[in-house]
Design an enzyme around this catalytic site. Structure first.
Site, PDB file in Angstrom:
ATOM      1  N   ASP A 148       0.877  -1.184   0.000  1.00 26.42           N
ATOM      2  CA  ASP A 148       0.000   0.000   0.000  1.00 26.42           C
ATOM      3  C   ASP A 148       0.909   1.228   0.000  1.00 26.42           C
ATOM      4  O   ASP A 148       2.136   1.117   0.119  1.00 26.42           O
ATOM      5  CB  ASP A 148      -0.898  -0.005   1.251  1.00 26.42           C
ATOM      6  CG  ASP A 148      -1.811   1.215   1.314  1.00 26.42           C
ATOM      7  OD1 ASP A 148      -2.368   1.599   0.275  1.00 26.42           O
ATOM      8  OD2 ASP A 148      -1.970   1.810   2.409  1.00 26.42           O
ATOM      9  N   SER A 149       0.290   2.406  -0.063  1.00 27.44           N
ATOM     10  CA  SER A 149       1.073   3.635  -0.022  1.00 27.44           C
ATOM     11  C   SER A 149       1.647   3.910   1.371  1.00 27.44           C
ATOM     12  O   SER A 149       2.596   4.676   1.498  1.00 27.44           O
ATOM     13  CB  SER A 149       0.185   4.813  -0.426  1.00 27.44           C
ATOM     14  OG  SER A 149      -0.902   4.910   0.473  1.00 27.44           O
ATOM     15  N   CYS A 181      -4.298  -1.587  -1.672  1.00 29.38           N
ATOM     16  CA  CYS A 181      -4.504  -0.176  -1.965  1.00 29.38           C
ATOM     17  C   CYS A 181      -5.613  -0.097  -3.009  1.00 29.38           C
ATOM     18  O   CYS A 181      -5.462  -0.639  -4.119  1.00 29.38           O
ATOM     19  CB  CYS A 181      -3.210   0.419  -2.512  1.00 29.38           C
ATOM     20  SG  CYS A 181      -3.377   2.137  -3.020  1.00 29.38           S
ATOM     21  N   GLU A 202      -2.708   8.413   8.913  1.00 34.16           N
ATOM     22  CA  GLU A 202      -1.237   8.347   8.958  1.00 34.16           C
ATOM     23  C   GLU A 202      -0.697   9.047  10.216  1.00 34.16           C
ATOM     24  O   GLU A 202       0.367   8.716  10.710  1.00 34.16           O
ATOM     25  CB  GLU A 202      -0.609   8.985   7.703  1.00 34.16           C
ATOM     26  CG  GLU A 202      -0.804   8.196   6.413  1.00 34.16           C
ATOM     27  CD  GLU A 202       0.171   7.014   6.240  1.00 34.16           C
ATOM     28  OE1 GLU A 202       1.265   7.046   6.811  1.00 34.16           O
ATOM     29  OE2 GLU A 202      -0.211   6.053   5.542  1.00 34.16           O
ATOM     30  N   CYS A 245     -10.956   2.567   0.796  1.00 29.99           N
ATOM     31  CA  CYS A 245      -9.545   2.949   0.941  1.00 29.99           C
ATOM     32  C   CYS A 245      -9.072   2.211   2.179  1.00 29.99           C
ATOM     33  O   CYS A 245      -9.755   2.234   3.218  1.00 29.99           O
ATOM     34  CB  CYS A 245      -9.408   4.459   1.139  1.00 29.99           C
ATOM     35  SG  CYS A 245      -7.734   4.970   1.612  1.00 29.99           S
ATOM     36  N   HIS A 263      -6.896   2.806   4.261  1.00 29.83           N
ATOM     37  CA  HIS A 263      -6.626   3.627   5.440  1.00 29.83           C
ATOM     38  C   HIS A 263      -7.889   3.811   6.297  1.00 29.83           C
ATOM     39  O   HIS A 263      -7.789   4.059   7.500  1.00 29.83           O
ATOM     40  CB  HIS A 263      -6.125   5.020   5.040  1.00 29.83           C
ATOM     41  CG  HIS A 263      -4.668   5.078   4.678  1.00 29.83           C
ATOM     42  ND1 HIS A 263      -4.168   4.553   3.514  1.00 29.83           N
ATOM     43  CD2 HIS A 263      -3.604   5.618   5.344  1.00 29.83           C
ATOM     44  CE1 HIS A 263      -2.854   4.773   3.471  1.00 29.83           C
ATOM     45  NE2 HIS A 263      -2.494   5.417   4.560  1.00 29.83           N
TER      46      HIS A 263
END
Ligand code: DGL
Length: 273
Positions: free
Chosen positions: A17-18, A80, A160, A192, A194
């Site tokens: 993932d990012s 992702c 994050e 997403c 996240h």
């Protein structure tokens, strides 16, 4: 052309993932497939992917896959949605004969199964929502379903930062979600990876009438199915710690890992991109 190598049930599952979002997938895969070895790459130097162009996201997708391929995985899970929406073919090409599963299709399938009213909400990054990939994947399951989408870009930096139960997150979530809740959806896809980190906050706003679909959990079930059908499930009894790699700030990643996953704290390796 990717190099061919021999895979075995003991080969790892590669996940990327990012940033920390893919840990929601790592958590779900570890819960469902505890004996599997996991290699995780979080591209923390280049997060977020969501506001970037398709060209850039496709380049990142290839480079991230190449990092995982060095570890000779038996499967790659694209943890992702943004990459799943815009660059799944790039990952497939880079992975050669290794199977690739993306979170997006898994989330879309589960949402189509769960909705009763036929009206599904999807939240994701600008790139994912702008691509319309969720709406297409849901309608592929059942073209009578209605999809209402909303990009929620600020959720990624909030996750994050570890702002899980923070007043700022509540304000942002209210702003994004009130519009969707008023549209009569009965199912909401966290499109997403996240976003499951902020799930409790999201649920507080959407209320008990709306079923939350976590694309991370959905993909773990698909991985089990696919590995089982290829007799590639690891039958060992050990519960190996995941091998974590990031492209920047390993220390920050460790802290977030602890916050999000509990007390276990494997080493985090820094790799160049
Ligand atoms: N977690 C990713 C996703 O599922 C990417 C978020 C981002 O980097 O913007 O879309």
């Amino acid at each position: 052309m990717p190099k061919q190598y021999k895979i075995s049930p003991d080969s790892p599952i590669g996940i990327f993932d990012s940033g920390i979002g893919g840990l929601t997938v790592v958590k779900a895969v570890r819960a469902g497939l505890p004996s599997e070895r996991i290699i995780y790459f979080g591209d923390t130097a280049r997060v977020p992917y969501g506001p970037k162009s398709q060209v850039t996201i496709r380049r990142y997708a290839r480079e991230d896959t190449e990092i995982l391929m060095k570890h000779q995985p038996k499967m790659i899970i694209v943890a992702c949605n943004t990459v799943s929406a815009l660059a799944l073919d790039v990952v497939e090409q880079t992975a050669g004969n290794i199977p690739v599963i993306g979170v997006l299709k898994a989330g879309a399938e589960l949402a189509a199964q769960k909705t009763r009213s036929g009206k599904i909400g999807v939240i994701g990054t600008q790139a994912t929502i702008g691509s319309n990939a969720y709406a297409c994947a849901i309608r592929e399951e059942n073209d009578a379903l209605e999809v209402v989408s909303k990009a929620c870009p600020l959720f990624v930096p909030l996750a994050e930062e570890g702002f899980i139960d923070h007043a700022a997150t509540r304000l942002v979530a209210e702003e994004y979600l009130s519009e969707l809740v008023g549209k009569g959806i009965d199912t909401l896809v966290l499109g997403c990876t996240h976003y499951p980190i902020l799930r409790r906050m999201i649920e507080r706003i959407t209320g008990p009438e709306i079923t939350i679909i976590d694309s991370a959990e959905a993909v773990a079930g698909k991985a089990r199915q696919l590995l089982g059908s290829q007799t590639m499930l690891n039958g060992g009894s050990a519960q190996p710690m995941p091998h974590l790699m990031v492209s920047d700030l390993p220390q920050k990643f460790s802290e977030l890992y602890r916050l999000f996953m509990g007390t276990e704290l494997p080493d985090v390796e820094l790799v160049g991109v």
